[in-house]
Every structure is written in structure tokens, then in C-alpha cells.
Write a protein that holds these residues in place. Sequence first.
Motif, PDB file in Angstrom:
ATOM      1  N   LEU A  87      79.318  45.158 -27.302  1.00 15.58           N
ATOM      2  CA  LEU A  87      80.510  44.622 -26.643  1.00 15.58           C
ATOM      3  C   LEU A  87      80.719  43.181 -27.091  1.00 15.58           C
ATOM      4  N   PRO A  88      81.947  42.672 -27.001  1.00 18.28           N
ATOM      5  CA  PRO A  88      82.189  41.266 -27.345  1.00 18.28           C
ATOM      6  C   PRO A  88      81.483  40.328 -26.367  1.00 18.28           C
ATOM      7  N   GLY A  89      81.422  39.063 -26.733  1.00 19.07           N
ATOM      8  CA  GLY A  89      80.691  38.081 -25.937  1.00 19.07           C
ATOM      9  C   GLY A  89      81.439  37.474 -24.772  1.00 19.07           C
TER      10      GLY A  89
ATOM     11  N   GLN B 288      75.486  29.066 -19.410  1.00 20.86           N
ATOM     12  CA  GLN B 288      75.074  30.162 -18.534  1.00 20.86           C
ATOM     13  C   GLN B 288      75.662  31.480 -19.049  1.00 20.86           C
ATOM     14  N   ASP B 289      74.855  32.518 -18.999  1.00 19.94           N
ATOM     15  CA  ASP B 289      75.331  33.845 -19.385  1.00 19.94           C
ATOM     16  C   ASP B 289      76.148  34.423 -18.232  1.00 19.94           C
ATOM     17  N   THR B 290      77.450  34.540 -18.420  1.00 20.67           N
ATOM     18  CA  THR B 290      78.294  35.165 -17.411  1.00 20.67           C
ATOM     19  C   THR B 290      78.725  36.564 -17.844  1.00 20.67           C
ATOM     20  N   ALA B 291      78.751  36.827 -19.150  1.00 21.51           N
ATOM     21  CA  ALA B 291      79.200  38.127 -19.647  1.00 21.51           C
ATOM     22  C   ALA B 291      78.190  39.226 -19.332  1.00 21.51           C
ATOM     23  N   GLY B 292      76.919  38.985 -19.568  1.00 23.29           N
ATOM     24  CA  GLY B 292      75.885  40.000 -19.291  1.00 23.29           C
ATOM     25  C   GLY B 292      75.885  40.447 -17.835  1.00 23.29           C
ATOM     26  N   PRO B 293      75.827  39.503 -16.887  1.00 21.18           N
ATOM     27  CA  PRO B 293      75.883  39.905 -15.477  1.00 21.18           C
ATOM     28  C   PRO B 293      77.191  40.604 -15.101  1.00 21.18           C
ATOM     29  N   ALA B 294      78.316  40.213 -15.708  1.00 13.47           N
ATOM     30  CA  ALA B 294      79.594  40.878 -15.414  1.00 13.47           C
ATOM     31  C   ALA B 294      79.557  42.333 -15.889  1.00 13.47           C
TER      32      ALA B 294
ATOM     33  N   VAL C  89      73.467  38.579 -26.391  1.00 14.18           N
ATOM     34  CA  VAL C  89      73.056  37.957 -27.646  1.00 14.18           C
ATOM     35  C   VAL C  89      73.832  36.649 -27.781  1.00 14.18           C
ATOM     36  N   SER C  90      73.123  35.524 -27.605  1.00 12.47           N
ATOM     37  CA  SER C  90      73.781  34.220 -27.663  1.00 12.47           C
ATOM     38  C   SER C  90      72.760  33.127 -27.906  1.00 12.47           C
TER      39      SER C  90
END
Length: 171
Positions: free
Chosen positions: A129-131, A20-26, A10-11
Amino acid sequence: MNFTARIITVSDRCSRGERQDTAGPAVAELVRQAGYRVCGVDLVPDEQPLIEAALCRAADEEDAALILTVGGTGFAPRDVTPEATAAVCTRAVPGIPEAMRAASLRITPRGCLSRAAAGIRGRSLIVNLPGSPKAAAENLQAVLDSLEHGLTMLRGGPADCAAEPTKEGVR
């Protein structure tokens, strides 16, 4: 374990392509390593109706066992992920975010500022979860070993609630 997981980042900035979304893939990689089959990583802006729709789709249409949201749990006016989660869940699971906050407080005094929620919709467990990739990983790792037992019970499988938990999970 053969549970499925859907990750929903969610961003606003990521959904507009500004970052770039790095948190979701991590987070997806962490749950893969834990034995989950990741159905995908979605990206939605900080809009409560869109978050709710993504959660409902993952639970009702995909029947994902575990749905993890990443982001939108802070104090900013547009951080509405916990509200979206509460709106679509039929039962709250307060122990999960409590455990995540307790673990976060051991790392940073700001851990108490998380508004993360967790709940059940049908046969799916939804956890916020946090972002930030680091905080998301730390929070997930604080509860990951316990989730399999909860999902086994939620999905109607045999789960021995009286068994002593081990470092690897419930015996």
C-alpha cells in the motif's frame, strides 16, 4: 472470517523516530473493522534486506494470512518495497495492485505512479500500500472486500468461485 493480518510500515523517517507512523495504525484499524485479527504493526527502514526479513517472519513464523506493507511504493531511489515483495513471493497477484491503481486514478491522476505489488508466500498474501494514510486507506478499501475470498482459497477453505459477489462479499 477469522484471518490474521500483520502490518509493516516501511519508512526511514518513522524508523528513526523523526516522524510518527500514522499510516500503519490507520490500516490496522481498517482491517480490524473488516474482521481481521491484527497481530501487530511493525516499522522497518527502506532497506530491502530488512523489508524481506520482516515479510518472511510474518509469513513463515507467524503464518499471518494477510501481510500489508505501507510505504516504499513510489519512485524515490529508496522505495524498494515492491522489489522486496517480489523477492520473497513465489506467485504474483497482479490483479490486486491493478485494481488499487484503477481506483486511485478515479481520485488523482497520480494514481498511475504507484509501483505497488502483491504476491503469495506460502499461505500468506502480501499486498503493498502507499505510505500516506489517505492513499493507503483508499487503496485498501478498493480491494478489501475481495481479499477474504482469496484468502479462503489460499488457506484451503471452501470457496465457491462461481458464486456471484455481493456488496458484502462473496455469497
